[in-house]
Design an enzyme around this catalytic site. Structure first.
Site, PDB file in Angstrom:
ATOM      1  N   LYS A 175       0.827  -1.209   0.000  1.00  0.00           N
ATOM      2  CA  LYS A 175       0.000   0.000   0.000  1.00  0.00           C
ATOM      3  C   LYS A 175       0.861   1.259   0.000  1.00  0.00           C
ATOM      4  CE  LYS A 175      -3.657   2.570   0.044  1.00  0.00           C
ATOM      5  NZ  LYS A 175      -4.715   2.570   1.061  1.00  0.00           N
ATOM      6  N   LYS A 217      -1.267  11.255   6.265  1.00  0.00           N
ATOM      7  CA  LYS A 217      -0.851  10.176   7.163  1.00  0.00           C
ATOM      8  C   LYS A 217      -0.135   9.074   6.392  1.00  0.00           C
ATOM      9  CE  LYS A 217      -3.709   7.031   7.773  1.00  0.00           C
ATOM     10  NZ  LYS A 217      -4.102   5.741   7.156  1.00  0.00           N
TER      11      LYS A 217
END
Length: 296
Positions: free
Chosen positions: A174, A242
């Site tokens: 990811k 983030k």
């Protein structure tokens, strides 16, 4: 796992809500918990069982899926006396679909194993559109047998499901995904601004280039929102920041230079300071709109 399996679902935000609904539609018994109960009301109306705490989800479910906001949220729901790892039944499957730190995924897997639990990290990509359509890309880390056991559930949520390796591998994949998107969003924004400044119709330009070598998910799905001034979040800027921060930290640990990632993070952080944290990532175009240079 069969439809008799009880799935506990924690986190019903922009993506989690649709994902949970797919599991209900597939006939699974679903327990649901989220910090703000009103966000789960539609799911409860559709047949989900509301639980008042993480502890109740853990003790009453065979499979526990989490998709929350930040690594700190993941730590909160998994660890501690009332957390998932302490409260889940032996043999339960834990699936964290939050985009989080690969090292945290490894810790969850290790501590889960000590308690007789099966853990998988399975972050997703595809945004609100992919969640609604059940066409998410799901990147999985964990044991092969655990992956195979959970594959019927994953296939209800996504159309591109691949195990990448052991614990943490899903999160590392990811990060690669987010690094790709980070630079791509800069390119998409600059292409739109270039089209405008050269007197072209950006929508017509997008129709041409999205089908060529420049084609990408962001170009097809987010660029039209940019041209329409639609900032509604399929994926929040605050969450992308983030993700990029985690990716940058991981890259630095490996001694890898990522200048494209660093630039994208810098631009998005500027937008956050302007109050755009809850806008969709396509709001990057605003940075260019407010920093455009005019020639005499």
């Amino acid at each position: 796992m069969t439809q008799a399996t009880t799935i506990g679902f924690i986190g019903t935000g922009v993506m989690g809500k649709s994902m949970c609904q797919h599991l209900l539609d597939a006939g699974y018994t679903v327990n649901v918990y989220t910090r703000t109960k009103s966000k789960a009301q539609a799911l409860v109306t559709a047949g989900a069982n509301w639980k008042d705490s993480v502890k109740e989800i853990a003790t009453d479910s065979d499979v526990i899926i989490t998709i929350v906001g930040f690594p700190s949220d993941v730590e909160e729901v998994y660890f501690g006396e009332k957390g998932i790892i302490e409260q889940a039944k032996t043999g339960s499957y834990l699936i964290d679909m939050t985009t989080s730190d690969p090292m945290l995924a490894e810790t969850i897997a290790q501590k889960g194993k000590e308690k007789g639990l099966h853990s998988l990290d399975a972050p997703v990509s595809g945004g609100d559109v992919g969640a609604k359509n059940g066409s998410l890309t799901i990147m999985v880390g964990g044991q092969q047998d655990d992956y195979q056991a959970m594959l019927p559930i994953f296939n209800r949520l996504g159309s591109n499901v691949i195990r990448q390796g052991e614990a943490g591998a899903g999160q590392h994949t990811k990060m690669a995904n987010q690094i790709t998107i980070a630079s791509n969003m800069i390119g998409v924004s600059e292409a739109i601004m270039y089209a405008k400044k050269s007197g072209l119709d950006p929508s017509s330009v997008l129709e041409s280039i999205s089908q060529g070598a420049a084609g990408s998910w962001s170009l097809r799905n987010l660029a039209p929102r940019m041209t329409e001034g639609d900032d509604r979040p399929g994926f929040y800027i605050k969450h992308f920041i983030k993700d990029m921060t985690i990716a940058l930290s991981s890259a630095k640990r490996m001694g890898l230079l990522t200048p494209g990632l660093e630039l994208s993070l810098e631009l998005y952080q500027e937008l956050e300071k302007r109050g755009e944290a809850d806008s969709g990532t396509q709001a990057l175009i605003k940075w260019y709109q407010t920093n455009v240079r005019h020639r005499d």
